[in-house]
Design an enzyme around this catalytic site. Structure first.
Site, PDB file in Angstrom:
ATOM      1  N   LYS A   1       7.943  -4.389  -1.688  1.00 38.83           N
ATOM      2  CA  LYS A   1       9.244  -3.884  -1.246  1.00 38.83           C
ATOM      3  C   LYS A   1       9.286  -3.739   0.268  1.00 38.83           C
ATOM      4  O   LYS A   1      10.269  -4.055   0.908  1.00 38.83           O
ATOM      5  CB  LYS A   1       9.503  -2.534  -1.909  1.00 38.83           C
ATOM      6  CG  LYS A   1      10.829  -1.896  -1.553  1.00 38.83           C
ATOM      7  CD  LYS A   1      11.966  -2.598  -2.229  1.00 38.83           C
ATOM      8  CE  LYS A   1      13.315  -2.004  -1.911  1.00 38.83           C
ATOM      9  NZ  LYS A   1      14.390  -2.948  -2.231  1.00 38.83           N
TER      10      LYS A   1
ATOM     11  N   GLU B   1      13.589 -14.724  -6.762  1.00 38.70           N
ATOM     12  CA  GLU B   1      12.522 -13.726  -6.609  1.00 38.70           C
ATOM     13  C   GLU B   1      12.221 -12.979  -7.901  1.00 38.70           C
ATOM     14  O   GLU B   1      11.083 -12.565  -8.110  1.00 38.70           O
ATOM     15  CB  GLU B   1      12.805 -12.756  -5.459  1.00 38.70           C
ATOM     16  CG  GLU B   1      13.938 -11.797  -5.681  1.00 38.70           C
ATOM     17  CD  GLU B   1      14.185 -10.891  -4.483  1.00 38.70           C
ATOM     18  OE1 GLU B   1      13.228 -10.466  -3.836  1.00 38.70           O
ATOM     19  OE2 GLU B   1      15.359 -10.603  -4.213  1.00 38.70           O
TER      20      GLU B   1
ATOM     21  N   CYS C   1       0.822  -1.205   0.000  1.00 36.41           N
ATOM     22  CA  CYS C   1       0.000   0.000   0.000  1.00 36.41           C
ATOM     23  C   CYS C   1       0.866   1.269   0.000  1.00 36.41           C
ATOM     24  O   CYS C   1       1.861   1.347   0.711  1.00 36.41           O
ATOM     25  CB  CYS C   1      -0.940   0.091   1.188  1.00 36.41           C
ATOM     26  SG  CYS C   1      -2.217  -1.131   1.227  1.00 36.41           S
TER      27      CYS C   1
ATOM     28  N   HIS D   1      24.974 -34.514   1.796  1.00 35.09           N
ATOM     29  CA  HIS D   1      24.084 -34.983   2.856  1.00 35.09           C
ATOM     30  C   HIS D   1      22.616 -34.925   2.427  1.00 35.09           C
ATOM     31  O   HIS D   1      21.726 -34.980   3.265  1.00 35.09           O
ATOM     32  CB  HIS D   1      24.301 -34.154   4.130  1.00 35.09           C
ATOM     33  CG  HIS D   1      25.687 -34.287   4.669  1.00 35.09           C
ATOM     34  ND1 HIS D   1      26.177 -35.470   5.179  1.00 35.09           N
ATOM     35  CD2 HIS D   1      26.725 -33.405   4.714  1.00 35.09           C
ATOM     36  CE1 HIS D   1      27.440 -35.301   5.552  1.00 35.09           C
ATOM     37  NE2 HIS D   1      27.798 -34.056   5.274  1.00 35.09           N
TER      38      HIS D   1
ATOM     39  N   LYS E   1      18.055 -13.806  -4.904  1.00 36.71           N
ATOM     40  CA  LYS E   1      17.908 -12.819  -5.985  1.00 36.71           C
ATOM     41  C   LYS E   1      17.349 -13.480  -7.231  1.00 36.71           C
ATOM     42  O   LYS E   1      16.411 -12.982  -7.857  1.00 36.71           O
ATOM     43  CB  LYS E   1      19.295 -12.239  -6.269  1.00 36.71           C
ATOM     44  CG  LYS E   1      19.449 -10.806  -6.497  1.00 36.71           C
ATOM     45  CD  LYS E   1      19.249  -9.834  -5.383  1.00 36.71           C
ATOM     46  CE  LYS E   1      18.124 -10.050  -4.437  1.00 36.71           C
ATOM     47  NZ  LYS E   1      18.187  -9.346  -3.196  1.00 36.71           N
TER      48      LYS E   1
ATOM     49  N   ASN F   1      -3.639   2.946   4.711  1.00 36.00           N
ATOM     50  CA  ASN F   1      -2.759   1.767   4.621  1.00 36.00           C
ATOM     51  C   ASN F   1      -2.846   1.042   5.943  1.00 36.00           C
ATOM     52  O   ASN F   1      -2.916   1.682   6.990  1.00 36.00           O
ATOM     53  CB  ASN F   1      -1.291   2.173   4.503  1.00 36.00           C
ATOM     54  CG  ASN F   1      -0.985   2.838   3.207  1.00 36.00           C
ATOM     55  OD1 ASN F   1      -1.800   2.850   2.311  1.00 36.00           O
ATOM     56  ND2 ASN F   1       0.199   3.399   3.126  1.00 36.00           N
ATOM     57  N   GLY F   2      -2.731  -0.259   5.923  1.00 39.50           N
ATOM     58  CA  GLY F   2      -2.657  -1.016   7.171  1.00 39.50           C
ATOM     59  C   GLY F   2      -3.914  -1.835   7.403  1.00 39.50           C
ATOM     60  O   GLY F   2      -4.734  -2.039   6.501  1.00 39.50           O
TER      61      GLY F   2
ATOM     62  N   TRP G   1      -2.753  -2.820  -1.622  1.00 38.85           N
ATOM     63  CA  TRP G   1      -2.354  -4.229  -1.646  1.00 38.85           C
ATOM     64  C   TRP G   1      -3.394  -4.930  -0.792  1.00 38.85           C
ATOM     65  O   TRP G   1      -3.461  -4.709   0.426  1.00 38.85           O
ATOM     66  CB  TRP G   1      -0.959  -4.361  -1.056  1.00 38.85           C
ATOM     67  CG  TRP G   1      -0.319  -5.684  -1.267  1.00 38.85           C
ATOM     68  CD1 TRP G   1       0.317  -6.135  -2.394  1.00 38.85           C
ATOM     69  CD2 TRP G   1      -0.222  -6.748  -0.315  1.00 38.85           C
ATOM     70  NE1 TRP G   1       0.784  -7.406  -2.198  1.00 38.85           N
ATOM     71  CE2 TRP G   1       0.473  -7.807  -0.932  1.00 38.85           C
ATOM     72  CE3 TRP G   1      -0.659  -6.930   1.006  1.00 38.85           C
ATOM     73  CZ2 TRP G   1       0.739  -9.012  -0.283  1.00 38.85           C
ATOM     74  CZ3 TRP G   1      -0.390  -8.122   1.638  1.00 38.85           C
ATOM     75  CH2 TRP G   1       0.309  -9.146   0.994  1.00 38.85           C
TER      76      TRP G   1
ATOM     77  N   GLU H   1      22.154 -15.378  -0.793  1.00 34.99           N
ATOM     78  CA  GLU H   1      21.655 -14.130  -1.374  1.00 34.99           C
ATOM     79  C   GLU H   1      21.514 -14.265  -2.895  1.00 34.99           C
ATOM     80  O   GLU H   1      20.517 -13.817  -3.481  1.00 34.99           O
ATOM     81  CB  GLU H   1      22.595 -12.971  -0.993  1.00 34.99           C
ATOM     82  CG  GLU H   1      22.284 -11.631  -1.621  1.00 34.99           C
ATOM     83  CD  GLU H   1      20.885 -11.113  -1.342  1.00 34.99           C
ATOM     84  OE1 GLU H   1      20.173 -11.681  -0.503  1.00 34.99           O
ATOM     85  OE2 GLU H   1      20.481 -10.150  -2.014  1.00 34.99           O
TER      86      GLU H   1
ATOM     87  N   ARG I   1       6.335  -0.659  -3.834  1.00 29.98           N
ATOM     88  CA  ARG I   1       5.891  -1.277  -2.588  1.00 29.98           C
ATOM     89  C   ARG I   1       4.980  -2.472  -2.841  1.00 29.98           C
ATOM     90  O   ARG I   1       4.750  -3.273  -1.945  1.00 29.98           O
ATOM     91  CB  ARG I   1       5.152  -0.246  -1.737  1.00 29.98           C
ATOM     92  CG  ARG I   1       6.010   0.951  -1.409  1.00 29.98           C
ATOM     93  CD  ARG I   1       5.178   2.056  -0.815  1.00 29.98           C
ATOM     94  NE  ARG I   1       4.720   1.723   0.516  1.00 29.98           N
ATOM     95  CZ  ARG I   1       5.425   1.895   1.616  1.00 29.98           C
ATOM     96  NH1 ARG I   1       6.611   2.426   1.555  1.00 29.98           N
ATOM     97  NH2 ARG I   1       4.937   1.561   2.793  1.00 29.98           N
TER      98      ARG I   1
END
Ligand code: F6R
Length: 600
Positions: free
Chosen positions: A595, A484, A2, A500, A481, A100-101, A74, A477, A27
């Site tokens: 984000k 995603e 949002c 293993h 990357k 928002n929220g 969102w 990382e 976002r």
């Protein structure tokens, strides 16, 4: 998640707000809307989907007015559709709101105050507008009614309200959701972050939970919920619209990858005094050296924390644990001695990390936030704060924030080592200068990254990244990357662990990226690579100069052994970028991701 914008001034609100909303697109959202005060009324336009869909809707509509609000939603309560999109209006039509929220007690509030109201949408937001209307009809002024309602809301919110009967001001408030005030000359704004206001102003005031703000053309007044005026300092940011636009780049992600050498140089400037000495201590006044450090973070920031652990342990000799925030929240480890909790967060708003900060503060422990966003919740609420000075990071996939976080924790480690009187510590500024030069060289090797993608990742569904020690942290990382943004299933694994279990997944042609930057384990990881090659894998070896062998695919410049992640991550970022591009993915806004993850 949002985005929210409110504007009052002399510019056309429609364009000003749409520009702000576009800057908040990173976002994540699934519908968008605006409410503009015109001569006629407060005109509301909203649409499911991207802001372009909203722009198409209003393309031929003349909407003239210099006051308005806007929102990217969102979905939480109610599916993403046009009706649930914001703004929402109160039952009399007087109040228009964006939010928002999540309002946790909205059902109780309906039952207690407005049981007979028929809601148009499925949202909790609409209830806030009805409640303000309800209290104003009981005789309260709009400001009093707004304050009354804010005091009753439970949950997280950032809200902006327009009163259709007095459009000379906007009302806004926040609790656990980001909201920042922007100050101009004859104009004022509020928005989820500074990027959404930088086309109007670079001067801001933080807003805190338990406050509200009334803004008109000239004034921006922050008050407590008792109505007392709060005096708050302003701050300015040293970036401009070019920092939040792609410029010559096709995507923010590539721009941000390329910005990394400059970010490292900026960090040096920010934390070095005129004599060339480390002056990070001015942000850490009164911080006694901790007996133990707990790093708490999520996602990429957690991966930076894994590197941070090595830096704090090797340089400052402080035992350090790294925890995933969402796990820590419900499974707090035994805490010993006089620890310091370090929260690493690009946005400073991640709900999981915020949850741990709250929990830890209640227990009386010391807290330090390493963040990119001044004024963010984690920034404000920690005892100590260090900014990463990376400039706005817009692409959902974090790149420059990761390297900036590591660089700042490296400087912090040096500071703590000095405090402990540990002799012979590293000339970190010199090492970071070497890093920035190495990064410059690597970012210019885009063709190599493209070729690797063409050779290894055009039609693969899965792949591995293997490494040991710090290289393992970077592999996690690199895999994050790649998955995603390109949606290729990628596993980061400690080289020695493959046998293993996961080696069972290796089949003919499985790409395996092998990182080698540590002399101590160079031979071992090469053996691990051999193990997968003999089972059909196709390896791509990325090795530091001096440890490389003929046939390796990428040779990295040699840097200080504790700082190798700052350079070894760059090929992995570039490979992820070009893999996503090759597959036609939305690089900057990957599916299902936001984000700033402000819900738990
Ligand atoms: C991945 C990514 C996320 C974030 C995570 C934490 O590229 O960006 O994994 O790192 O959501 O966010 P911050 O750092 O804002 O707390």
């Amino acid at each position: 998640m949002c985005g929210i914008v409110g504007y009052i001034g002399f510019r056309q609100a429609k364009e000003t707000i749409l520009t702000g909303l576009k800057r908040l697109e990173y976002r994540g959202y699934d519908s968008a809307g605006i409410g503009i005060v015109t001569d006629e009324d407060v005109e509301v336009y909203k649409e499911k989907g991207k802001i372009e869909a909203l722009e198409r809707l209003i393309k031929n509509v003349e909407i003239k007015g210099t006051v308005g609000i806007g929102h990217t939603r969102w979905a939480t309560h109610g599916v993403p559709n046009q009706i649930n999109a914001h703004p929402h209006q109160s039952y009399s039509g007087r109040y228009t709101i964006v939010h928002n929220g999540i309002i946790e007690n909205y059902k109780e509030l309906i039952e207690t105050y407005i049981p007979n109201i028929k809601r148009e949408s499925e949202t909790d937001t609409e209830v806030i507008a009805h409640l303000v209307d309800h209290f104003s009809q009981k005789g309260l002024s709009t400001e009093e009614a707004f304050r009354e309602v804010i005091g009753k809301l439970e949950g997280s919110f950032a809200i902006v309200l327009i009163d259709g009967q007095d459009t000379s001001r906007l009302y806004a408030a926040k609790n656990k959701s980001p909201l920042l005030a922007g100050l101009g000359q004859g104009e004022n704004m509020v928005a989820s972050d500074a990027t959404a206001m930088i086309h109007v102003t670079n001067t801001f005031k933080e807003l805190k939970d338990g406050e509200y703000v009334v803004l008109d053309h000239e004034n921006l007044i922050i008050k407590t919920l008792d109505g007392d005026v709060i005096d708050r300092d302003v701050y300015t940011v040293d970036w401009d619209t070019s920092s939040v636009e792609t410029g010559a780049y096709e995507h923010f992600m590539l721009k941000e990858i390329d910005e990394q050498p400059a970010v490292i140089r900026n960090i040096i400037t920010q934390y070095q005094d005129e004599q060339g000495q480390l002056n990070i201590g001015r942000h850490l006044q009164g911080l006694a050296v901790p007996s133990r450090v707990y790093i708490v973070a999520c996602g990429t920031s957690y991966h930076a924390g894994l590197v941070g652990k090595r830096l704090l342990e090797q340089i400052a000799h402080i035992p350090t644990e790294v925890h995933i925030a969402s796990e820590f929240l419900y499974d707090q480890p035994l805490i010993e001695g006089d620890p310091l909790f370090i929260f690493i967060s690009q946005s400073g708003e991640t709900a999981d990390s915020r949850g741990v900060l709250d929990q830890i503060k209640k227990q009386g422990y010391r807290t330090l936030t390493v963040t990119n966003v001044q004024g963010s919740t984690l920034y404000r609420e920690a005892d100590y704060k260090l900014l990463t000075h990376a400039g706005p990071e817009i692409a959902v996939a974090s790149t420059k924030a990761y390297t900036a976080q590591i660089a700042v924790v490296a400087l912090l480690s040096i500071y703590l080592a000095e405090q402990k009187g540990i002799a012979g510590s590293i000339d970190m500024f010199q090492e970071l200068r070497t890093i920035s030069t190495a990064m410059d060289a690597l970012k210019d090797m885009k063709d190599k990254a493209k070729h690797i993608v063409e050779e290894y990742l055009t039609d693969q569904r899965s792949c591995f990244f293997i490494g040991r020690l710090l290289d393992y942290a970077v592999c996690l990382e690199g895999a994050l990357k790649l998955k995603e943004i390109s949606y290729i299933q990628a596993e980061g694994y400690a080289g020695g662990e493959l046998k293993h279990g996961p080696i069972a997944l290796i089949e003919d042609g499985t790409p395996v990226f092998v990182l080698i930057t540590d002399q101590r384990i160079a031979k071992n990881i090469r053996s691990n690579a051999e193990e997968v090659v003999s089972r059909g894998a196709k390896t791509c070896v990325i090795a530091a100069e001096g440890l490389h062998e003929e046939g390796d695919q990428w040779v990295l410049p040699r840097v200080h052994p504790l700082l190798t992640p700052l350079v070894s991550v760059i090929p992995l970022q570039l490979i992820a970028y070009y893999a996503a591009l090759e597959r036609g993915c939305d690089v900057d806004k990957p599916r299902n991701l936001a984000k700033s993850v402000t819900v738990e």
